[in-house]
Motif scaffolding. Structure first.
Motif, PDB file in Angstrom:
ATOM      1  N   LEU A  44       0.845  -1.198   0.000  1.00  0.00           N
ATOM      2  CA  LEU A  44       0.000   0.000   0.000  1.00  0.00           C
ATOM      3  C   LEU A  44       0.876   1.243   0.000  1.00  0.00           C
ATOM      4  CD1 LEU A  44      -2.582  -1.047   2.747  1.00  0.00           C
ATOM      5  CD2 LEU A  44      -2.695  -1.437   0.263  1.00  0.00           C
ATOM      6  N   ALA A  59      -5.726   5.627  -1.905  1.00  0.00           N
ATOM      7  CA  ALA A  59      -5.696   4.162  -1.769  1.00  0.00           C
ATOM      8  C   ALA A  59      -4.802   3.540  -2.841  1.00  0.00           C
ATOM      9  CB  ALA A  59      -7.107   3.582  -1.796  1.00  0.00           C
ATOM     10  N   TYR A  61      -1.484   1.632  -4.544  1.00  0.00           N
ATOM     11  CA  TYR A  61      -0.781   0.381  -4.256  1.00  0.00           C
ATOM     12  C   TYR A  61       0.167   0.039  -5.398  1.00  0.00           C
ATOM     13  CZ  TYR A  61      -3.784  -1.794  -7.751  1.00  0.00           C
ATOM     14  OH  TYR A  61      -4.409  -2.100  -8.929  1.00  0.00           O
ATOM     15  N   CYS A  79      -4.448   3.174  -8.213  1.00  0.00           N
ATOM     16  CA  CYS A  79      -5.029   4.040  -7.191  1.00  0.00           C
ATOM     17  C   CYS A  79      -6.499   4.227  -7.525  1.00  0.00           C
ATOM     18  CB  CYS A  79      -4.310   5.383  -7.118  1.00  0.00           C
ATOM     19  SG  CYS A  79      -4.599   6.444  -8.560  1.00  0.00           S
ATOM     20  N   HIS A  80      -7.216   4.775  -6.568  1.00  0.00           N
ATOM     21  CA  HIS A  80      -8.637   5.062  -6.759  1.00  0.00           C
ATOM     22  C   HIS A  80      -8.818   6.571  -6.855  1.00  0.00           C
ATOM     23  CE1 HIS A  80     -10.100   0.969  -5.987  1.00  0.00           C
ATOM     24  NE2 HIS A  80      -8.978   0.872  -5.306  1.00  0.00           N
ATOM     25  N   THR A  83     -11.800   8.835  -3.681  1.00  0.00           N
ATOM     26  CA  THR A  83     -12.115   8.103  -2.452  1.00  0.00           C
ATOM     27  C   THR A  83     -11.605   6.669  -2.592  1.00  0.00           C
ATOM     28  OG1 THR A  83     -14.266   7.251  -3.188  1.00  0.00           O
ATOM     29  CG2 THR A  83     -14.255   9.450  -2.161  1.00  0.00           C
ATOM     30  N   PRO A  84     -11.348   5.994  -1.476  1.00  0.00           N
ATOM     31  CA  PRO A  84     -10.880   4.605  -1.562  1.00  0.00           C
ATOM     32  C   PRO A  84     -11.839   3.679  -2.317  1.00  0.00           C
ATOM     33  CG  PRO A  84     -10.409   5.472   0.607  1.00  0.00           C
ATOM     34  CD  PRO A  84     -11.263   6.502  -0.103  1.00  0.00           C
ATOM     35  N   VAL A 148      -2.326  -0.722   6.487  1.00  0.00           N
ATOM     36  CA  VAL A 148      -2.436   0.680   6.894  1.00  0.00           C
ATOM     37  C   VAL A 148      -1.842   0.804   8.297  1.00  0.00           C
ATOM     38  CG1 VAL A 148      -4.030   2.578   7.383  1.00  0.00           C
ATOM     39  CG2 VAL A 148      -4.495   1.019   5.480  1.00  0.00           C
ATOM     40  N   GLN A 176      -6.353   5.790   2.655  1.00  0.00           N
ATOM     41  CA  GLN A 176      -6.305   4.362   2.328  1.00  0.00           C
ATOM     42  C   GLN A 176      -7.623   3.746   2.806  1.00  0.00           C
ATOM     43  OE1 GLN A 176      -4.364   2.172   0.829  1.00  0.00           O
ATOM     44  NE2 GLN A 176      -2.703   3.551   0.330  1.00  0.00           N
ATOM     45  N   SER A 177      -7.947   2.600   2.263  1.00  0.00           N
ATOM     46  CA  SER A 177      -9.088   1.855   2.774  1.00  0.00           C
ATOM     47  C   SER A 177      -8.809   1.529   4.241  1.00  0.00           C
ATOM     48  CB  SER A 177      -9.281   0.544   2.002  1.00  0.00           C
ATOM     49  OG  SER A 177      -9.562   0.849   0.666  1.00  0.00           O
ATOM     50  N   ARG A 179      -8.685   3.736   6.702  1.00  0.00           N
ATOM     51  CA  ARG A 179      -8.166   4.897   7.433  1.00  0.00           C
ATOM     52  C   ARG A 179      -9.267   5.737   7.976  1.00  0.00           C
ATOM     53  NH1 ARG A 179      -2.941   7.834   4.757  1.00  0.00           N
ATOM     54  NH2 ARG A 179      -1.500   6.317   5.438  1.00  0.00           N
TER      55      ARG A 179
END
Length: 179
Positions: A44, A59, A61, A79-80, A83-84, A148, A176-177, A179
């Protein structure tokens, strides 16, 4: 549609490399040795230097898989958007370990459009759960982890980046997802 977004992401990588800042006179950093299993699985993206390519990217990676030959690594960066849970953007590249058998810490990745980046592992935590990499001129720096981190562990990561000589005020820490 996903392929169009992937090509746009790759094109942005290409443009970013053409507009990178002037090289500094700073000495090259010293990479640390890593085992080849470092280049397996997903890491991540915890911290990075901001750049227009990653504006709106969260988010993030990097996923590594062994390539066909010794010292070859398949890389997928993603990445997103915003938002994650946002739209996923990815780009794939072929990595080659430049110091194979002599540290395994210097990797060159070739992305679409003949774009090439060098990533050197400058620090790896004793428990192998996170690491810091940078380009050889320390213009860009990334902090990666398998999970994370807590706020306390993030402070340790930032402190280590500072000890390596990087101006940590230049870092950003995208969501990150989890967080």
């Amino acid at each position: 549609m996903q392929k169009i977004h992937s090509w746009c992401f790759a094109a942005a990588v290409a443009l970013m490399s053409l507009s990178s800042p002037v090289l500094s006179a700073q000495a090259e950093p010293r990479p640390v040795a890593v085992a080849m299993d470092h280049y397996r699985g997903t890491w991540l993206e915890i911290g990075r230097r901001p750049m227009w390519l990653t504006d709106g990217c969260v988010a993030g990676y990097s996923t590594y898989k062994p390539g066909r030959t010794q010292g070859e690594v398949q890389v997928e960066d993603g990445c997103h958007v915003r938002t994650p849970g946002g739209q996923l953007k990815t780009v794939k590249g072929g990595g080659r370990i430049l110091d194979l058998g002599h540290g395994n810490a210097k990797m060159r990745v070739r992305y679409p459009f003949f774009i090439t980046f060098n990533y050197w592992v400058l620090y790896k935590s004793p428990d192998k759960s996170w690491f810091i990499s940078a380009d050889p001129k320390m213009r860009n720096l990334w902090i990666y982890a398998r999970a994370v981190p807590s706020k306390a562990k993030l402070k340790v990561m930032i402190s280590k980046a500072s000890q390596l000589g990087y101006d940590v005020r230049k870092l950003e820490f995208p969501a990150q997802s989890g967080r």
